[in-house]
Scaffold this active site. Structure first.
Site, PDB file in Angstrom:
ATOM      1  CD  GLU A 258      37.614  32.345  45.392  1.00 30.38           C
ATOM      2  OE1 GLU A 258      37.049  32.002  44.345  1.00 30.38           O
ATOM      3  OE2 GLU A 258      38.045  33.487  45.599  1.00 30.38           O
TER       4      GLU A 258
ATOM      5  CG  ASP B  37      32.751  29.629  37.024  1.00 28.55           C
ATOM      6  OD1 ASP B  37      33.488  30.482  37.551  1.00 28.55           O
ATOM      7  OD2 ASP B  37      32.021  28.862  37.669  1.00 28.55           O
TER       8      ASP B  37
END
Length: 263
Positions: A49, A60
């Site tokens: 990823e 995030d």
């Protein structure tokens, strides 16, 4: 069949779970990041990823936010991220790469141009966390037509009413977010994750890969044991933030991968 589809078929045939590793492209700099990415398959990573740095990464936590800031300050762009994928592809034509990020940089480039460039760079799938299913015509469906998997996130708050919508047009695998909140915020618990994976599997044949809150080989094994694989991101990114060398980071990754593969 995409590289992602082929990888899961190989893993099923080998009765193994998938280990997915997330790294931020360009953190702490292009060359170091590329060295880590190139070393991931040998460390046992099944799917890479690759984080696309963005100024407002709302999903995030602090660890990945700071990694994105470092990458942007070092001059990382969407184009350089694709360049990194293309450079990786010169030595590895089988390991799938999923580009994970936000829609704004893609929109700015233009969807058609982006998809063409991503395909040429060797990208296999996309995770774009700020595009809901209601916006599938924007990127998801064009990506599928271009031969890229569009991977959707399901979360603990994705109830049975919402889940079919989330699964529509999803391909490659389903990314189950094990916790409520941002990346790196809490520890994933197999006892909580297992029933959720079963619930999602009742509505799709796609592999279910679990991410968020996995930091050790033990938790990697435990979570992979109740799913089709697991993803580790913040724990890996944190090692780079601490100044560890690519070799040290890859050694840590190998432990995580061994954990998932022993499930």
């Amino acid at each position: 069949m995409t590289r992602i589809d082929a990888k899961f078929e190989d893993l099923r045939n080998a009765n193994k779970k998938a280990f997915v590793a997330y790294v931020m492209a360009g953190d702490p700099d292009f060359d170091t990041s590329l060295e880590v990415v190139k070393g991931l398959p040998a460390a046992g990573v099944d799917i890479i990823e690759l984080g696309l740095p963005f100024t407002d990464p709302m999903a995030d936590g602090p660890t990945i936010q700071l990694a994105g800031q470092r990458a942007l300050e070092g001059g990382m762009t969407l184009q350089r991220t694709l360049d990194m994928a293309a450079e990786f592809r010169k030595g590895d034509d089988t390991t799938p790469i999923v580009l994970m990020g936000y829609y704004n940089p893609i929109y700015n480039r233009g969807v058609e141009t982006f998809l063409k460039d991503a395909k040429e760079a060797g990208i296999d799938g996309l995770i774009v966390v700020d595009l809901p299913p209601e916006e599938d015509d924007e990127l998801c469906i064009p990506a599928q037509k271009a031969g890229l998997n569009f991977i959707r996130l399901a979360t603990p708050t994705t109830d049975d009413k919402r889940l079919p919508k989330v699964l529509t047009n999803t391909s490659g695998f389903v990314y189950y977010v094990s916790i409520t909140g941002i990346t790196g915020a809490a520890a994933a618990e197999a006892a909580d994750v297992g029933p959720e994976v079963k619930r999602i599997k009742s509505q799709t044949d796609l592999p279910i890969v679990v991410g968020f809150g996995i930091r050790t080989p033990e938790s990697s094994r435990e979570i992979a044991s109740v799913a089709d694989g697991c993803v580790v991101g913040s724990a890996i990114v944190g090692k780079l933030a601490d100044g560890e060398s690519p070799a040290q980071v890859l050694d840590f990754v190998k432990g995580l991968a061994d954990g998932a593969h022993s499930a």
